[in-house]
Design an enzyme around this catalytic site. Structure first.
Site, PDB file in Angstrom:
ATOM      1  N   GLN A  91       0.761  -1.128  -0.075  1.00 51.02           N
ATOM      2  CA  GLN A  91      -0.020   0.118  -0.053  1.00 51.02           C
ATOM      3  C   GLN A  91       0.763   1.111  -0.104  1.00 51.02           C
ATOM      4  OE1 GLN A  91      -3.281  -1.963   3.055  1.00 51.02           O
ATOM      5  NE2 GLN A  91      -3.434   0.020   2.538  1.00 51.02           N
ATOM      6  N   ARG A 132      -9.536  -0.448   7.310  1.00 50.53           N
ATOM      7  CA  ARG A 132     -10.479   0.379   6.617  1.00 50.53           C
ATOM      8  C   ARG A 132     -10.952   1.471   7.429  1.00 50.53           C
ATOM      9  NH1 ARG A 132     -14.248  -1.196   2.073  1.00 50.53           N
ATOM     10  NH2 ARG A 132     -14.671   0.832   1.167  1.00 50.53           N
ATOM     11  N   CYS A 133      -9.773   2.133   8.237  1.00 48.81           N
ATOM     12  CA  CYS A 133      -9.960   3.233   9.347  1.00 48.81           C
ATOM     13  C   CYS A 133      -8.674   4.258   9.400  1.00 48.81           C
ATOM     14  CB  CYS A 133     -10.092   2.191  10.560  1.00 48.81           C
ATOM     15  SG  CYS A 133      -9.552   3.026  12.168  1.00 48.81           S
ATOM     16  N   GLU A 144     -13.015   5.143   4.362  1.00 47.42           N
ATOM     17  CA  GLU A 144     -13.051   4.562   5.640  1.00 47.42           C
ATOM     18  C   GLU A 144     -14.179   4.886   6.490  1.00 47.42           C
ATOM     19  OE1 GLU A 144     -10.199   3.239   5.900  1.00 47.42           O
ATOM     20  OE2 GLU A 144      -9.151   4.306   4.363  1.00 47.42           O
TER      21      GLU A 144
HETATM   22  O1  CDP Z   1      -7.029   6.461   0.533  1.00 44.76           O
HETATM   23  P1  CDP Z   1      -8.238   5.980  -0.104  1.00 44.76           P
HETATM   24  O2  CDP Z   1      -8.264   5.933  -1.584  1.00 44.76           O
HETATM   25  O3  CDP Z   1      -8.506   4.693   0.411  1.00 44.76           O
HETATM   26  O4  CDP Z   1      -9.746   6.839   0.356  1.00 44.76           O
HETATM   27  P2  CDP Z   1     -10.302   8.050  -0.374  1.00 44.76           P
HETATM   28  O5  CDP Z   1      -9.514   9.149  -0.318  1.00 44.76           O
HETATM   29  O6  CDP Z   1     -11.465   8.202   0.704  1.00 44.76           O
HETATM   30  O7  CDP Z   1     -10.934   7.681  -1.907  1.00 44.76           O
HETATM   31  C1  CDP Z   1     -11.480   6.480  -2.172  1.00 44.76           C
HETATM   32  C2  CDP Z   1     -12.129   6.695  -3.476  1.00 44.76           C
HETATM   33  O8  CDP Z   1     -13.177   7.640  -3.457  1.00 44.76           O
HETATM   34  C3  CDP Z   1     -11.305   7.305  -4.664  1.00 44.76           C
HETATM   35  O9  CDP Z   1     -11.404   6.848  -5.761  1.00 44.76           O
HETATM   36  C4  CDP Z   1     -11.540   8.787  -4.428  1.00 44.76           C
HETATM   37  O10 CDP Z   1     -11.174   9.487  -5.517  1.00 44.76           O
HETATM   38  C5  CDP Z   1     -13.237   8.810  -4.258  1.00 44.76           C
HETATM   39  N1  CDP Z   1     -13.624   9.944  -3.691  1.00 44.76           N
HETATM   40  C6  CDP Z   1     -14.310  10.812  -4.357  1.00 44.76           C
HETATM   41  O11 CDP Z   1     -14.683  10.407  -5.424  1.00 44.76           O
HETATM   42  N2  CDP Z   1     -14.822  12.010  -3.843  1.00 44.76           N
HETATM   43  C7  CDP Z   1     -14.498  12.238  -2.382  1.00 44.76           C
HETATM   44  N3  CDP Z   1     -14.618  13.378  -1.902  1.00 44.76           N
HETATM   45  C8  CDP Z   1     -13.586  11.183  -1.713  1.00 44.76           C
HETATM   46  C9  CDP Z   1     -13.242  10.173  -2.336  1.00 44.76           C
END
Ligand code: CDP
Length: 806
Positions: free
Chosen positions: A237, A384-385, A760
């Site tokens: 990761q 997931r947190c 998360e």
């Molecule tokens: O770090 P991780 O990718 O696990 O988590 P995240 O930043 O919450 O993003 C997860 C997915 O959701 C990604 O493809 C982001 O681009 C999308 N996302 C989104 O479309 N809009 C947001 N405000 C937050 C996340």
């Protein structure tokens, strides 16, 4: 004559930028079986490594004899701790400042601990050879119960720490004590409790569980002895951090180490750390000069490669009779297993547990955490947190329900009364955080109205009366949860991993014909970065997302970044992407001004190019500008159109949500049916609403699993129970409830596009919603708190103990 010039709306739609429900581009290869995972990698002369593991949870290792294994044709070598000592790798540093055995060095501390590494021509031979390695053990007393870890007569687990009264996080008070971490104002908190009109106290346990990604942890290490270069493909990761750590440990210069994380089949925090399998594969390729693959099986993954949670939280809330909370006091006993290998930023031994004041305006609070060693697998990963936020949310959300019951108040009303008010943002919490933005009342009200909360409560009351009259055997629970997350680690001033500051990065290169290659320090494990990162760039520089390629996971090409976990990608890498794109747009403006023979200041941005203010017919598209950037740049401006951005966030982001679970429980069978689950999330600006929905569905399914059955349990001998999918609950489509999703939008004021993380949130908010529903159902029978996981057997037992079976 038809005017074929696309309208502004058509140009905007063609970009598929932010806010668009763009289909996941990576799914084209995933759904056709064309993904490229570590185990797909086949190299000439590749060998396979596999572990001899301990059947005992606590034992001395008195003899290891590999001679019979070495006689088996196809076996190349067997590594033990003695061999690793030669390269100073018998022990490795953990992310939490402890050290961990790579292979058993004189003793084992948990069942299935790695004892020896067999290297053979193929996996089958390696497995056969494992049976031939003779190991003698001398059993030692086993410590499983964390509450007994600091008893005077508790067995000594870590002889290597004998006499060490200082650990990585301050004084150690006992041979099995790791650290004490305290935050908040103890005196003020004690005073508030002494003066409290009402208070509650409950020991709320969040049991040990495991991220269990469908693809287990694995790697291929290949040392080129001629060039002195090491290439490691792995399920990482955080590939750059793995490269830096590998360089520091092996003394191979960092530029001669190539770390590649190909497609990853889920991580959920399980693939952040460094595990013995990686170290042994690297040593094995150095020793043999041949590539070595290590792929763990399901039981190995579940029983040894990290765990999550295992927090036992004594929770106290002080309040006035009208329900106004006045203080929070929490003590956590944290079971870290045999080594402290928690994957938290270095200065945070209990992660961001101090977000435990949740969404409520506590004037004062105190949190104290004691970490202890037991004979269980190490880990403590953020499943997931965002670093113990799930534990914190569970603690406060159960606590608020228990307080509501004591006060005879509705749990939703109690929350509404104590929410941080919109005008209080940016809000400074009693435990030290600055919440960036929020509008909790609006979100909660929308959720309550949508689900029909008041009429559900009336239905519940009628059901309770009917149950008391003996007319039904089904009781009804309404689980309320309002959570605040803290994601986007983090400002490098207070977040680092082993001294590596937690910023992130993006590089964007526009080609002459107007298509783009972009690379980031983040690494998707299924979150859809290839789709959403292109959407941010599309909106920022007006090039269609379909013309933008996103590449992650190769440390040779991607800019240095800290990887993907704890929903940090959007808050940190997402910001770096927007800022790199803005650098490109700034240069494009200079080029457009030159092309249109006007001043830069006479130009304005319009969807996919620059136009002259007041004369929109005079414009240059990004496609035209890209060509000019290489072939006809303005004098005194260097050719090319690319930019890199490293982003160190000023603060974290604080997504939030209101979740409601409606549950019917059959008291005679203990079976709980989820009638409705409604999840309202606020993650600020939404990049791709469809991907957000997918993230919420996935996170809720994991939350459902954790709350309703998933558990890594041990018997009193330290035998791990639940190390296969026969025992460890992985919900299928049959068990998984229907999810209703909703949203509000409160942008982050400090993020360039206003986005907060979301990946998360559903796990953080889902678990308390399920558990509160079970507890809410049994409340009228006199119960205060029933521990998770709420599987049918435990629910049945609770019903029996509460006299529901008559
Ligand atoms: O770090 P991780 O990718 O696990 O988590 P995240 O930043 O919450 O993003 C997860 C997915 O959701 C990604 O493809 C982001 O681009 C999308 N996302 C989104 O479309 N809009 C947001 N405000 C937050 C996340």
């Amino acid at each position: 004559m038809n005017d074929m010039t696309p309208t502004r709306e058509q140009r905007e739609a063609a970009l598929e930028g932010m806010g668009c429900k763009r289909k996941r581009v990576e799914d084209i290869r995933f759904t056709q079986g064309k993904g490229n995972y570590v185990d797909d990698l086949k190299l000439n002369g590749m060998l396979f490594g596999d572990f001899v593991r301990s059947p005992y949870a606590h034992a001395k290792v008195t003899r290891i004899d590999a001679s019979k294994a070495l006689e088996l044709p196809g076996v190349v070598a067997v590594l033990t701790a003695e061999d690793l000592k030669g390269v100073n790798l018998a022990w490795m540093p953990t992310l939490a400042g402890d050290v961990q055995m790579v292979l058993a060095d004189g003793k084992v501390l948990y069942q299935n601990q790695e004892v020896a590494f067999v290297i053979a021509e193929n996996r089958y031979i390696a497995d056969d050879a494992i049976q031939l390695v003779e190991v003698d053990y001398e059993e030692l007393p086993v410590l499983v119960d964390p509450f007994k870890a600091m008893d005077a007569d508790a067995p000594v687990l870590r002889e290597d720490l004998a006499g060490k009264t200082e650990g990585a996080h301050g004084p150690r008070n006992h041979h099995n004590h790791i650290f004490n971490w305290s935050v908040g104002d103890r005196e003020e908190t004690d005073r508030a409790f002494a003066e409290a009109e009402v208070s509650i106290k409950e020991m709320i346990s969040y049991h040990r569980t495991h991220p269990s990604p469908l693809e287990t942890c694995q790697c291929v290490a290949s040392m080129d002895k001629v060039s002195g270069e090491l290439t490691v493909w792995g399920t990482f990761q955080a590939p750059h951090v793995i490269r830096t750590v590998a360089s520091l440990l092996s003394t191979i210069p960092e530029h001669k180490i190539h770390v590649i994380a190909p497609d990853i089949g889920g991580g959920f925090g399980n693939k952040v750390g460094a595990y013995p399998g990686y170290i042994c594969a690297i040593v094995a390729t150095i020793v043999t000069g041949q590539p070595v693959k290590w792929v763990e099986d399901r039981m190995e993954n579940l029983s040894t490669t990290s765990f999550a949670r295992d927090y036992h939280m004594t929770t106290e809330i002080a309040a006035k009779k009208d329900g106004t909370v006045t203080s929070l006091r929490v003590h956590v006993l944290a079971d870290h297993g045999g080594f402290d290998a928690c994957a938290d930023p270095s200065k945070w031994p209990a992660g961001f547990m101090n977000i435990v004041t949740g969404s409520y305006d506590f004037p004062t609070a105190h949190l104290s955490v004691d970490g202890v060693y037991t004979n269980k697998a190490p880990g403590g990963v953020a499943y997931r947190c965002s670093f113990r936020v799930t534990e914190a949310a569970y603690c406060i959300e159960r606590g608020m329900d228990i307080l509501a019951k004591k006060l005879g108040m509705d749990p939703a009303d109690l929350r509404m009364k104590n929410f941080i008010r919109p005008e209080q943002f940016p809000y400074h919490s009693a435990l030290g955080w600055e919440y960036d933005s929020g509008d909790y009342h609006t979100a909660m009200q929308k959720a309550m109205d949508t689900i029909g909360y008041r009429s559900l409560r009336e239905e519940q009351k009628a059901r309770q009366e009917a149950f008391k009259r003996g007319e039904t055997r089904e009781i009804m629970g309404i689980g309320v949860c309002f959570f605040t997350e803290i994601v986007g680690a983090g400002p490098s001033k207070n977040c680092d991993i082993l001294g590596v500051a937690m910023f992130d990065s993006a590089e964007i290169r526009v080609h002459p014909t107007g298509s783009v290659i972009s690379r980031m320090g983040s690494k998707s494990q299924g979150q859809g970065h290839e789709t959403t990162w292109a959407q941010i760039i599309a909106t920022e520089i007006g090039i269609p997302a379909a013309d933008i390629m996103v590449e992650e996971g190769n440390t040779d090409t991607a800019p240095y970044g800290l990887g993907t976990y704890g929903s940090r990608s959007t808050p940190v890498a997402g910001a770096a992407i927007a800022l790199a794109a803005r650098k490109i747009r700034n240069k494009a403006q200079m080029i457009a001004a030159h092309m249109l023979e006007v001043s830069e200041y006479d130009l304005e941005w319009d969807v996919d190019g620059f136009q002259v203010k007041g004369n929109p017919g005079l414009r240059k598209s990004m496609k035209e500008i890209a060509w000019a950037a290489y072939n006809a740049p303005p004098p005194n401006l260097e050719p090319g159109l690319e930019a890199v951005s490293y982003y160190d966030p000023p603060n974290m982001t604080y997504p939030f949500g209101a979740y409601f679970c409606v549950m019917d429980i059959d008291v005679d069978t203990g079976v709980a049916k989820i009638r409705r689950f409604y999840a309202l999330d606020d993650c600020g600006t939404r990049i791709n609403p469809m991907i957000i929905e997918g993230q919420v569905h996935g996170g809720l399914t994991e939350a459902f699993a954790i709350a309703m059955g998933q558990e890594i349990r041990y018997d009193e001998m330290g035998n791990v129970l639940g190390a296969s999918f026969m025992d460890f609950f992985i919900p299928t489509a049959v068990e998984t409830p229907h999810w209703e999703t909703d949203h509000t939008v409160t942008p982050s004021p400090h993020h360039p596009i206003g986005a907060k993380g979301v990946g998360e949130s559903p796990n953080v908010g889902g678990v308390p919603a399920f558990s509160n529903a079970v507890n809410d159902a049994f409340g009228f029978l006199g119960s205060t708190h029933i521990q998770m996981p709420h599987d049918a057997w435990r629910i049945w037992k609770a019903a029996k103990e509460l006299g529901a079976h008559g």
